[in-house]
Design a protein around this motif. Sequence first.
Motif, PDB file in Angstrom:
ATOM      1  N   LEU A  52       0.830  -1.208   0.000  1.00 49.58           N
ATOM      2  CA  LEU A  52       0.000   0.000   0.000  1.00 49.58           C
ATOM      3  C   LEU A  52       0.862   1.255   0.000  1.00 49.58           C
ATOM      4  CD1 LEU A  52      -2.806  -1.075   2.508  1.00 49.58           C
ATOM      5  CD2 LEU A  52      -3.064  -0.677   0.051  1.00 49.58           C
ATOM      6  N   ILE A  53       1.948   1.251   0.793  1.00 46.72           N
ATOM      7  CA  ILE A  53       2.871   2.395   0.805  1.00 46.72           C
ATOM      8  C   ILE A  53       3.515   2.562  -0.563  1.00 46.72           C
ATOM      9  CG2 ILE A  53       5.057   3.252   1.747  1.00 46.72           C
ATOM     10  CD1 ILE A  53       4.258   1.978   4.417  1.00 46.72           C
ATOM     11  N   TYR A  54       3.931   1.445  -1.140  1.00 51.62           N
ATOM     12  CA  TYR A  54       4.555   1.470  -2.467  1.00 51.62           C
ATOM     13  C   TYR A  54       3.609   2.075  -3.504  1.00 51.62           C
ATOM     14  CZ  TYR A  54       6.499  -0.463  -6.830  1.00 51.62           C
ATOM     15  OH  TYR A  54       6.986  -0.622  -8.101  1.00 51.62           O
ATOM     16  N   GLY A  55       2.363   1.607  -3.519  1.00 52.90           N
ATOM     17  CA  GLY A  55       1.391   2.142  -4.465  1.00 52.90           C
ATOM     18  C   GLY A  55       1.081   3.606  -4.217  1.00 52.90           C
ATOM     19  N   GLY A  56       0.931   3.989  -2.932  1.00 53.67           N
ATOM     20  CA  GLY A  56       0.665   5.387  -2.607  1.00 53.67           C
ATOM     21  C   GLY A  56       1.828   6.284  -2.969  1.00 53.67           C
ATOM     22  N   PHE A  57       3.045   5.823  -2.702  1.00 51.45           N
ATOM     23  CA  PHE A  57       4.241   6.597  -3.051  1.00 51.45           C
ATOM     24  C   PHE A  57       4.325   6.827  -4.556  1.00 51.45           C
ATOM     25  CE2 PHE A  57       8.701   6.059  -4.551  1.00 51.45           C
ATOM     26  CZ  PHE A  57       9.172   7.318  -4.213  1.00 51.45           C
ATOM     27  N   LEU A  58       4.197   5.748  -5.340  1.00 51.07           N
ATOM     28  CA  LEU A  58       4.263   5.900  -6.791  1.00 51.07           C
ATOM     29  C   LEU A  58       3.116   6.759  -7.310  1.00 51.07           C
ATOM     30  CD1 LEU A  58       5.293   2.360  -8.118  1.00 51.07           C
ATOM     31  CD2 LEU A  58       6.716   4.376  -7.822  1.00 51.07           C
ATOM     32  N   GLY A  59       1.926   6.565  -6.728  1.00 55.08           N
ATOM     33  CA  GLY A  59       0.792   7.370  -7.155  1.00 55.08           C
ATOM     34  C   GLY A  59       1.020   8.859  -6.936  1.00 55.08           C
ATOM     35  N   LEU A  60       1.544   9.218  -5.759  1.00 51.57           N
ATOM     36  CA  LEU A  60       1.818  10.632  -5.480  1.00 51.57           C
ATOM     37  C   LEU A  60       2.942  11.163  -6.354  1.00 51.57           C
ATOM     38  CD1 LEU A  60       1.458  10.741  -1.589  1.00 51.57           C
ATOM     39  CD2 LEU A  60      -0.091  11.709  -3.292  1.00 51.57           C
ATOM     40  N   CYS A  61       3.900  10.295  -6.710  1.00 53.33           N
ATOM     41  CA  CYS A  61       4.975  10.720  -7.611  1.00 53.33           C
ATOM     42  C   CYS A  61       4.421  11.139  -8.968  1.00 53.33           C
ATOM     43  CB  CYS A  61       5.990   9.593  -7.800  1.00 53.33           C
ATOM     44  SG  CYS A  61       7.198   9.453  -6.466  1.00 53.33           S
ATOM     45  N   TYR A  62       3.274  10.590  -9.333  1.00 57.44           N
ATOM     46  CA  TYR A  62       2.679  10.943 -10.618  1.00 57.44           C
ATOM     47  C   TYR A  62       1.434  11.814 -10.462  1.00 57.44           C
ATOM     48  CZ  TYR A  62       6.034   7.983 -12.911  1.00 57.44           C
ATOM     49  OH  TYR A  62       7.214   7.466 -13.389  1.00 57.44           O
ATOM     50  N   LEU A  63       1.138  12.195  -9.219  1.00 59.65           N
ATOM     51  CA  LEU A  63       0.121  13.211  -8.965  1.00 59.65           C
ATOM     52  C   LEU A  63       0.764  14.586  -8.970  1.00 59.65           C
ATOM     53  CD1 LEU A  63      -2.712  14.166  -8.011  1.00 59.65           C
ATOM     54  CD2 LEU A  63      -1.952  13.741  -5.679  1.00 59.65           C
ATOM     55  N   THR A  64       1.907  14.712  -8.318  1.00 53.75           N
ATOM     56  CA  THR A  64       2.572  16.016  -8.217  1.00 53.75           C
ATOM     57  C   THR A  64       3.029  16.595  -9.557  1.00 53.75           C
ATOM     58  OG1 THR A  64       4.604  14.819  -7.599  1.00 53.75           O
ATOM     59  CG2 THR A  64       3.294  15.786  -5.816  1.00 53.75           C
ATOM     60  N   PRO A  65       3.202  15.798 -10.641  1.00 53.18           N
ATOM     61  CA  PRO A  65       3.527  16.444 -11.918  1.00 53.18           C
ATOM     62  C   PRO A  65       2.518  17.477 -12.380  1.00 53.18           C
ATOM     63  CG  PRO A  65       4.116  14.151 -12.063  1.00 53.18           C
ATOM     64  CD  PRO A  65       3.420  14.339 -10.731  1.00 53.18           C
ATOM     65  N   MET A  66       1.245  17.355 -11.958  1.00 48.14           N
ATOM     66  CA  MET A  66       0.304  18.401 -12.366  1.00 48.14           C
ATOM     67  C   MET A  66       0.675  19.728 -11.697  1.00 48.14           C
ATOM     68  SD  MET A  66      -3.315  17.855 -10.376  1.00 48.14           S
ATOM     69  CE  MET A  66      -3.448  18.098  -8.599  1.00 48.14           C
ATOM     70  N   LEU A  67       1.176  19.646 -10.453  1.00 49.55           N
ATOM     71  CA  LEU A  67       1.632  20.860  -9.773  1.00 49.55           C
ATOM     72  C   LEU A  67       2.901  21.380 -10.429  1.00 49.55           C
ATOM     73  CD1 LEU A  67       1.509  22.869  -7.397  1.00 49.55           C
ATOM     74  CD2 LEU A  67       2.811  21.193  -6.049  1.00 49.55           C
ATOM     75  N   GLY A  68       3.835  20.458 -10.717  1.00 49.38           N
ATOM     76  CA  GLY A  68       5.073  20.870 -11.359  1.00 49.38           C
ATOM     77  C   GLY A  68       4.842  21.438 -12.742  1.00 49.38           C
TER      78      GLY A  68
END
Length: 563
Positions: A52-68
């Motif tokens: 779950l941590i792994y999936g959440g970490f990767l998910g957030l890594c590809y959520l923040t690109p919208m901010l970037g």
Amino acid sequence: MSETAVKTGHPKGLWVLFGTEMWERFNFYGMRAILTLFLVNSLMMKEEEASLIYGGFLGLCYLTPMLGGFIADRFFGNRNCILLGGLMMAIGQFLLFTSASVFGTNLSLANTLMWSALGIIIFGNGFFKPNISSMVGSLYPKQEKTKLDTAFTIFYMGINLGAFLGQTICPYLGDEVVNGVQNVHAFKWGFLAASIAMLIGTLVFYVLKNKYVVTPEGKPLGGLPKYNDTADYEEGESQSAVFSTKSLIGAVVAFVILFFAFRFLLDGDNFIKTIIYPIIYASGLTLAGLIVSDSSLTKVERDRIFVIYIVGFFIIFFWAAFEQAGSSLTFIAANQTDRTFMFGWQMPASMVQVFNGIFVFGFALPFSILWDKLRANGREPLSTVKQAIGLGLIALSYFIIAYNVKDLGNSGLLAIKWLILLYLIQTFAELCLSPIGLSLVGKLSPKRFASLLFGVFFLSNAAGYALSGTLGSIMPATGDKFLKAEKLGIDLQGVLDKTITPTTEQLSILEVNQISPTNPVFAGFEIHNLFEFFMVFVVLTGVAALILFALTPVIKKMMHGIR
């Protein structure tokens, strides 16, 4: 031909971005290869929690690109965001190195450092990821956009060369098993190697960007937004988005409603599952809706953006299946696979993932040549057909592996050749889907939304990674759990089949040894064994492939002439 071009017909700046991305992917994939094993073996987490941590970490890594992407488009520019993101990721990896150095004496501090490191890497990736992809598209003036499929495939080779190096070197340094026992103190060296790689990548870009990452006329690309060249906009195309106050308020309200809806659907008491995953899903849908509310969009622009959304939706299922590599497939490689390789060498479990990088690097250029030849003969499939083929291939890979684990029982070992075959087929699937998707965004995006729409596209990755964490957490007990329970005097199969009621003491023993006394449940179905687990992926990706293929005629019309 300008002096910034090479014999291949591609700008030299492509090779600078290739090298920068290569080192960044070394950093990311190298860390990814050993992360879940570090969480389980050093920080003493359950495999379910680590997934779950792994999936959440990767998910957030590809959520923040919208901010970037938003910050780059409006304030800092692509170049500055790439440099900032690179430095942040290097710092985050160094904090993981520190966490892996102190857990033996201070587990609480190690956990704090681990969470801090993941947070910094998440935001660093958000600044880096959409902007370097956007710059690949910016290297090509509008009359050369037909080269983008080939350019992104070459760029994808850089991604996977970095992945190969990271997934070889970091596990070699950090995943050490001595006499069948995991060396829990070795992980730090893998994280340190990842940190150094990111520093090298950032330095490469900093030194070479002004000379090579330029337009054919020699003007710098990716600078501050107010200095960007407007010559590449289509005639009559708006150069800035127009969002009304009503649409912005509506986006906020929609996010809140969607967040609580997903939180209700994802029932449980895990923070990642009930907070992080709903944020990822709600953010993707909210941003997608906000962009199409832009009043300056023409019908053609809006149709093309909807194509990006449709493709992004189906890509969720691809990444949910593909990203089992760092969680469930790694645990299976560690716990129920005969990893004897050439000359009797036992390959580290975290290194098995390296075959994906090897195969991509070996087959990316042939795939690129294939698309070029088919295009020249007027027979190139539409991008969405390529992606449907990719989904079908990943369904095939899991169908094969499902039948090879069907008769393993609780103690049989899967031959490593089947995992290698799985990664080969999934590599072909990846080459049909991922670089083609990046190219499609580059072709279909209105220029004023270029970086932001790459961010939206990566949100489909984020949702896929979040789903991968959920799916990885439903992996049933592997052989090592049954062997461990047997040594403890507990019939685990009987407990799981509910033919034996464990005592309170036995439940406590299972908990301490990170063994679940119940089978996982997904969508109301109990998962009894690895065959049923893998068939979940066959159904999800197979059905997605069929639906996407069926939608191709409609999608073709919505692309308005772009293939």
